[in-house]
Design a protein around this motif. Structure first.
Motif, PDB file in Angstrom:
ATOM      1  N   SER A  50       0.868  -1.175   0.000  1.00  0.00           N
ATOM      2  CA  SER A  50       0.000   0.000   0.000  1.00  0.00           C
ATOM      3  C   SER A  50       0.903   1.223   0.000  1.00  0.00           C
ATOM      4  CB  SER A  50      -0.915   0.005   1.223  1.00  0.00           C
ATOM      5  OG  SER A  50      -0.148   0.201   2.391  1.00  0.00           O
ATOM      6  N   GLU A  51       0.312   2.378  -0.102  1.00  0.00           N
ATOM      7  CA  GLU A  51       1.107   3.603  -0.107  1.00  0.00           C
ATOM      8  C   GLU A  51       1.871   3.778   1.206  1.00  0.00           C
ATOM      9  OE1 GLU A  51       0.221   8.207  -1.103  1.00  0.00           O
ATOM     10  OE2 GLU A  51      -1.012   6.700  -2.097  1.00  0.00           O
ATOM     11  N   ASP A  52       1.267   3.328   2.298  1.00  0.00           N
ATOM     12  CA  ASP A  52       1.893   3.463   3.617  1.00  0.00           C
ATOM     13  C   ASP A  52       2.921   2.367   3.897  1.00  0.00           C
ATOM     14  OD1 ASP A  52       0.076   5.500   3.941  1.00  0.00           O
ATOM     15  OD2 ASP A  52      -1.317   4.298   5.112  1.00  0.00           O
ATOM     16  N   ARG A  53       2.720   1.204   3.273  1.00  0.00           N
ATOM     17  CA  ARG A  53       3.540   0.041   3.617  1.00  0.00           C
ATOM     18  C   ARG A  53       3.872  -0.733   2.344  1.00  0.00           C
ATOM     19  NH1 ARG A  53      -0.215  -3.245   6.508  1.00  0.00           N
ATOM     20  NH2 ARG A  53      -0.542  -4.075   4.455  1.00  0.00           N
ATOM     21  N   ALA A  54       4.975  -0.391   1.748  1.00  0.00           N
ATOM     22  CA  ALA A  54       5.363  -1.043   0.503  1.00  0.00           C
ATOM     23  C   ALA A  54       6.875  -1.210   0.455  1.00  0.00           C
ATOM     24  CB  ALA A  54       4.896  -0.219  -0.696  1.00  0.00           C
ATOM     25  N   GLU A  55       7.305  -2.142  -0.368  1.00  0.00           N
ATOM     26  CA  GLU A  55       8.738  -2.305  -0.587  1.00  0.00           C
ATOM     27  C   GLU A  55       9.271  -1.016  -1.206  1.00  0.00           C
ATOM     28  OE1 GLU A  55      10.806  -5.034   0.035  1.00  0.00           O
ATOM     29  OE2 GLU A  55       9.099  -5.770   1.165  1.00  0.00           O
ATOM     30  N   PRO A  56      10.437  -0.555  -0.812  1.00  0.00           N
ATOM     31  CA  PRO A  56      10.942   0.719  -1.337  1.00  0.00           C
ATOM     32  C   PRO A  56      11.313   0.680  -2.820  1.00  0.00           C
ATOM     33  CG  PRO A  56      12.554  -0.310   0.102  1.00  0.00           C
ATOM     34  CD  PRO A  56      11.304  -1.130   0.193  1.00  0.00           C
ATOM     35  N   GLY A  57      11.709  -0.466  -3.346  1.00  0.00           N
ATOM     36  CA  GLY A  57      12.134  -0.542  -4.744  1.00  0.00           C
ATOM     37  C   GLY A  57      11.081  -0.078  -5.730  1.00  0.00           C
ATOM     38  N   PRO A  58       9.877  -0.664  -5.719  1.00  0.00           N
ATOM     39  CA  PRO A  58       8.847  -0.224  -6.671  1.00  0.00           C
ATOM     40  C   PRO A  58       8.456   1.237  -6.530  1.00  0.00           C
ATOM     41  CG  PRO A  58       8.277  -2.365  -5.776  1.00  0.00           C
ATOM     42  CD  PRO A  58       9.468  -1.872  -5.002  1.00  0.00           C
ATOM     43  N   LEU A  59       8.528   1.776  -5.313  1.00  0.00           N
ATOM     44  CA  LEU A  59       8.163   3.179  -5.118  1.00  0.00           C
ATOM     45  C   LEU A  59       9.172   4.141  -5.745  1.00  0.00           C
ATOM     46  CD1 LEU A  59       6.948   3.074  -1.407  1.00  0.00           C
ATOM     47  CD2 LEU A  59       5.558   3.164  -3.481  1.00  0.00           C
ATOM     48  N   ARG A  60      10.394   3.678  -5.954  1.00  0.00           N
ATOM     49  CA  ARG A  60      11.434   4.541  -6.518  1.00  0.00           C
ATOM     50  C   ARG A  60      11.444   4.559  -8.045  1.00  0.00           C
ATOM     51  NH1 ARG A  60      14.907   2.357  -2.128  1.00  0.00           N
ATOM     52  NH2 ARG A  60      15.470   0.732  -3.579  1.00  0.00           N
ATOM     53  N   ILE A  61      10.621   3.746  -8.683  1.00  0.00           N
ATOM     54  CA  ILE A  61      10.612   3.708 -10.152  1.00  0.00           C
ATOM     55  C   ILE A  61       9.973   4.984 -10.681  1.00  0.00           C
ATOM     56  CG2 ILE A  61       9.644   2.545 -12.172  1.00  0.00           C
ATOM     57  CD1 ILE A  61       9.905  -0.063 -10.597  1.00  0.00           C
ATOM     58  N   PRO A  62      10.678   5.746 -11.526  1.00  0.00           N
ATOM     59  CA  PRO A  62      10.089   6.957 -12.108  1.00  0.00           C
ATOM     60  C   PRO A  62       9.057   6.570 -13.172  1.00  0.00           C
ATOM     61  CG  PRO A  62      12.317   6.637 -12.930  1.00  0.00           C
ATOM     62  CD  PRO A  62      12.059   5.549 -11.930  1.00  0.00           C
ATOM     63  N   TRP A  63       7.783   6.793 -12.883  1.00  0.00           N
ATOM     64  CA  TRP A  63       6.677   6.355 -13.726  1.00  0.00           C
ATOM     65  C   TRP A  63       6.861   6.743 -15.186  1.00  0.00           C
ATOM     66  CZ3 TRP A  63       2.330   3.472 -12.827  1.00  0.00           C
ATOM     67  CH2 TRP A  63       1.349   3.507 -13.796  1.00  0.00           C
ATOM     68  N   HIS A  64       7.290   7.965 -15.448  1.00  0.00           N
ATOM     69  CA  HIS A  64       7.347   8.489 -16.815  1.00  0.00           C
ATOM     70  C   HIS A  64       8.385   7.784 -17.694  1.00  0.00           C
ATOM     71  CE1 HIS A  64      10.439  10.718 -14.655  1.00  0.00           C
ATOM     72  NE2 HIS A  64      11.032  10.877 -15.815  1.00  0.00           N
ATOM     73  N   GLU A  65       9.324   7.043 -17.120  1.00  0.00           N
ATOM     74  CA  GLU A  65      10.326   6.366 -17.949  1.00  0.00           C
ATOM     75  C   GLU A  65       9.830   5.028 -18.502  1.00  0.00           C
ATOM     76  OE1 GLU A  65      14.076   6.262 -15.945  1.00  0.00           O
ATOM     77  OE2 GLU A  65      14.118   8.428 -15.701  1.00  0.00           O
ATOM     78  N   PRO A  66       9.366   4.072 -17.664  1.00  0.00           N
ATOM     79  CA  PRO A  66       8.938   2.789 -18.229  1.00  0.00           C
ATOM     80  C   PRO A  66       7.472   2.725 -18.641  1.00  0.00           C
ATOM     81  CG  PRO A  66       9.036   2.621 -15.859  1.00  0.00           C
ATOM     82  CD  PRO A  66       9.522   4.009 -16.227  1.00  0.00           C
TER      83      PRO A  66
END
Length: 82
Positions: A50-66
């Motif tokens: 969830s937004e409050d509790r998630a693995e840090p890796g996926p949250l760091r992906i810059p949406w606009h690139e992939p």
């Protein structure tokens, strides 16, 4: 360590997500366009991210690139009078 180097072990839980958002292209109208991104990652727990509790890796992906824009398709049934 084996003859090929150190052995890496992935976390035991594989997660797959398919996400959609508004269009990312600056020349895309927000009405008929959206963006989408599918990704997979590994995590140590079975907790649903969830937004409050998630693995840090996926949250760091810059949406606009992939992510990629796509045009919404209107079905014939949705536009038929009736």
């Amino acid at each position: 360590m084996d003859s090929f180097g150190p052995v890496e072990i992935l976390p035991s839980v594989r997660s797959i997500g398919h996400f959609r958002s508004r269009a990312i292209g600056p020349d895309r109208s927000p009405e008929p366009y959206r963006s989408a991104l599918a990704m997979a990652w590994f995590q140590h727990t079975t907790d649903v991210p969830s937004e409050d509790r998630a693995e840090p890796g996926p949250l760091r992906i810059p949406w606009h690139e992939p992510a990629r824009d796509f045009e919404l398709q209107v079905s014939a049934a949705a536009t038929a009078p009736g």
